[in-house]
Scaffold this active site. Structure first.
Site, PDB file in Angstrom:
ATOM      1  N   HIS A   1       0.886  -1.298  -0.114  1.00 32.72           N
ATOM      2  CA  HIS A   1       0.018  -0.121   0.098  1.00 32.72           C
ATOM      3  C   HIS A   1       1.046   1.228  -0.120  1.00 32.72           C
ATOM      4  O   HIS A   1       2.232   1.057   0.047  1.00 32.72           O
ATOM      5  CB  HIS A   1      -1.072  -0.256   1.338  1.00 32.72           C
ATOM      6  CG  HIS A   1      -0.291   0.138   2.509  1.00 32.72           C
ATOM      7  ND1 HIS A   1       0.393  -0.948   2.991  1.00 32.72           N
ATOM      8  CD2 HIS A   1      -0.487   0.959   3.516  1.00 32.72           C
ATOM      9  CE1 HIS A   1       0.712  -0.409   4.461  1.00 32.72           C
ATOM     10  NE2 HIS A   1       0.117   0.710   4.541  1.00 32.72           N
TER      11      HIS A   1
ATOM     12  N   HIS B   1       1.396   4.089   1.943  1.00 29.41           N
ATOM     13  CA  HIS B   1       1.730   4.674   3.261  1.00 29.41           C
ATOM     14  C   HIS B   1       3.425   4.807   2.979  1.00 29.41           C
ATOM     15  O   HIS B   1       3.903   4.036   2.517  1.00 29.41           O
ATOM     16  CB  HIS B   1       1.367   4.043   4.362  1.00 29.41           C
ATOM     17  CG  HIS B   1      -0.079   4.341   4.686  1.00 29.41           C
ATOM     18  ND1 HIS B   1      -0.667   3.453   5.700  1.00 29.41           N
ATOM     19  CD2 HIS B   1      -0.769   5.331   4.573  1.00 29.41           C
ATOM     20  CE1 HIS B   1      -1.957   4.067   5.690  1.00 29.41           C
ATOM     21  NE2 HIS B   1      -1.864   5.158   5.030  1.00 29.41           N
TER      22      HIS B   1
ATOM     23  N   ASP C   1       6.021   4.637   5.046  1.00 32.67           N
ATOM     24  CA  ASP C   1       6.686   3.772   5.910  1.00 32.67           C
ATOM     25  C   ASP C   1       6.626   2.485   5.052  1.00 32.67           C
ATOM     26  O   ASP C   1       7.017   1.397   5.544  1.00 32.67           O
ATOM     27  CB  ASP C   1       6.289   3.556   7.415  1.00 32.67           C
ATOM     28  CG  ASP C   1       4.852   2.978   7.509  1.00 32.67           C
ATOM     29  OD1 ASP C   1       3.877   3.540   6.605  1.00 32.67           O
ATOM     30  OD2 ASP C   1       4.820   2.179   8.439  1.00 32.67           O
ATOM     31  N   HIS C   2       6.138   2.372   3.921  1.00 30.50           N
ATOM     32  CA  HIS C   2       6.014   1.239   3.109  1.00 30.50           C
ATOM     33  C   HIS C   2       6.656   1.407   1.616  1.00 30.50           C
ATOM     34  O   HIS C   2       7.077   0.349   0.966  1.00 30.50           O
ATOM     35  CB  HIS C   2       4.441   0.428   3.048  1.00 30.50           C
ATOM     36  CG  HIS C   2       4.057   0.261   4.182  1.00 30.50           C
ATOM     37  ND1 HIS C   2       3.963  -1.143   4.703  1.00 30.50           N
ATOM     38  CD2 HIS C   2       3.593   0.705   5.430  1.00 30.50           C
ATOM     39  CE1 HIS C   2       3.632  -1.122   6.033  1.00 30.50           C
ATOM     40  NE2 HIS C   2       3.269   0.016   6.209  1.00 30.50           N
TER      41      HIS C   2
ATOM     42  N   HIS D   1      -7.659  -0.739   5.647  1.00 31.50           N
ATOM     43  CA  HIS D   1      -6.340   0.157   6.145  1.00 31.50           C
ATOM     44  C   HIS D   1      -6.312   1.258   5.057  1.00 31.50           C
ATOM     45  O   HIS D   1      -6.339   2.459   5.806  1.00 31.50           O
ATOM     46  CB  HIS D   1      -5.330  -0.563   6.264  1.00 31.50           C
ATOM     47  CG  HIS D   1      -4.016   0.153   6.709  1.00 31.50           C
ATOM     48  ND1 HIS D   1      -3.911   0.958   8.084  1.00 31.50           N
ATOM     49  CD2 HIS D   1      -2.840   0.362   6.165  1.00 31.50           C
ATOM     50  CE1 HIS D   1      -2.937   1.556   8.057  1.00 31.50           C
ATOM     51  NE2 HIS D   1      -2.227   1.212   6.876  1.00 31.50           N
TER      52      HIS D   1
ATOM     53  N   ASP E   1      -0.060  -3.662   6.216  1.00 33.56           N
ATOM     54  CA  ASP E   1      -0.741  -3.406   7.551  1.00 33.56           C
ATOM     55  C   ASP E   1      -2.357  -3.991   7.543  1.00 33.56           C
ATOM     56  O   ASP E   1      -3.067  -3.009   8.236  1.00 33.56           O
ATOM     57  CB  ASP E   1      -0.795  -1.912   7.407  1.00 33.56           C
ATOM     58  CG  ASP E   1       0.727  -1.279   7.930  1.00 33.56           C
ATOM     59  OD1 ASP E   1       1.637  -2.222   8.243  1.00 33.56           O
ATOM     60  OD2 ASP E   1       0.714  -0.053   7.716  1.00 33.56           O
TER      61      ASP E   1
ATOM     62  N   HIS F   1       4.398  -4.599  10.855  1.00 33.19           N
ATOM     63  CA  HIS F   1       4.877  -3.992  12.216  1.00 33.19           C
ATOM     64  C   HIS F   1       5.188  -4.833  13.323  1.00 33.19           C
ATOM     65  O   HIS F   1       4.522  -5.895  13.342  1.00 33.19           O
ATOM     66  CB  HIS F   1       3.846  -2.857  12.395  1.00 33.19           C
ATOM     67  CG  HIS F   1       4.150  -1.680  11.529  1.00 33.19           C
ATOM     68  ND1 HIS F   1       4.918  -0.636  11.854  1.00 33.19           N
ATOM     69  CD2 HIS F   1       3.127  -1.681  10.562  1.00 33.19           C
ATOM     70  CE1 HIS F   1       4.228   0.320  10.693  1.00 33.19           C
ATOM     71  NE2 HIS F   1       3.569  -0.250   9.871  1.00 33.19           N
TER      72      HIS F   1
HETATM   73 FE    FE Z   1       2.554   0.726   8.263  1.00 33.95          FE
HETATM   74 ZN    ZN Z   2      -0.018   1.546   6.318  1.00 37.22          ZN
END
Ligand code: FE
Ligand code: ZN
Length: 256
Positions: A57, A59, A61-62, A115, A134, A172
């Site tokens: 996805h 985001h 942090d990905h 999400h 996530d 995570h």
């Molecule tokens: Fe994340």
């Molecule tokens: Zn995420």
């Protein structure tokens, strides 16, 4: 039939990035690179040549490492078709039911919105490996930033149907906090109480609690158990639809 070798890289405060290498051909994917440098360094140390990025996805942090890893390696970036506008450098768009070959290791793609509205997961059946970003966490699930509880329950139900021995490579290390919440809604679940102890011991030793297995998640993760009458009763929703029970459990987690 080809097996993946999987290497886990902890980055930022609690993210896991994965290197997944097809042993037959040497094709090697980075799953959800939050950052670039630690991933490039780890691949070099292992002697693995990065050929692909698989994003679940959009985001930061990905996908934060997408451009720099692509520039350094010339790798191909694969990501969700529904989110092509939000995945930096995307070249191959995949959608629900697609199969994508990483060398000879083949992933099946699941569309799992909730999400985010474009979230996907990659399942490598021959390697018993699920990369779910996530969407599903050890003892938890992602927050509903862009989706409804009904959508997320449907998405999690698809993942729940995979074989028991599927290893769940989530993005995570949230497990210890998730366990505290899970015990608050499912306190009589003996398997959960046992697991919570194991998690505390693992974290005290500084060990990861990820990957878990789908069998363990089915028995202990409250977000996969919204159709369990005991859990419905525990949140005062006996007889309610699973979507409603799921929504209540998710809400309680949001304010826990
Ligand atoms: Fe994340
Ligand atoms: Zn995420």
């Amino acid at each position: 039939m080809s097996q993946l070798e999987i290497h886990q890289i902890p980055v930022l405060s609690d993210n896991y990035v994965y290197l997944a290498r097809d042993t037959a051909t040497g094709a090697c994917a980075v799953v959800d690179p939050a950052v670039a440098d630690p991933v490039l360094e780890e691949a070099a140390r292992l002697g693995w040549r990065i050929t692909h990025i698989l994003n679940t996805h959009h985001h930061g942090d990905h996908v934060g490492g997408n451009r720099a890893i692509q520039a350094a390696t010339g790798c191909t970036i694969v990501g969700p078709k529904a989110d092509r506008a939000r995945i930096p450098g995307i070249e191959v768009e995949v959608d629900d039911g697609d199969r994508y070959a990483l060398g000879e290791a083949v992933a099946e793609v699941f569309f799992v919105p909730g999400h985010t509205r474009g979230h996907i997961a990659y399942w490598f059946p021959d390697s018993h490996a699920l990369f779910c970003g996530d969407t599903l966490f050890a003892l938890g699930c992602g927050r509903l930033f862009e989706g409804t509880p009904g959508q997320m329950w449907h998405s999690l139900s698809k993942l729940r149907a995979l074989p028991e021995d599927t290893r769940v490579y989530c993005a995570h290390e949230y497990t210890q906090a998730n366990a505290r919440f899970a015990l608050s809604v499912d306190p009589d679940n003996a398997a959960l109480r046992e697991r919570a102890k194991d998690i505390d011991l693992a974290r005290a030793r500084g060990e990861p609690t990820v990957p878990s297995t789908l069998g363990l998640e089915r028995r202990t993760n409250p977000f996969l158990r919204a159709d369990d009458p005991g859990l419905a009763a525990a949140v005062a929703l006996s007889g309610a639809a699973p979507e409603q029970v799921f929504a209540e459990v998710r809400h309680r987690k949001d304010v826990f």
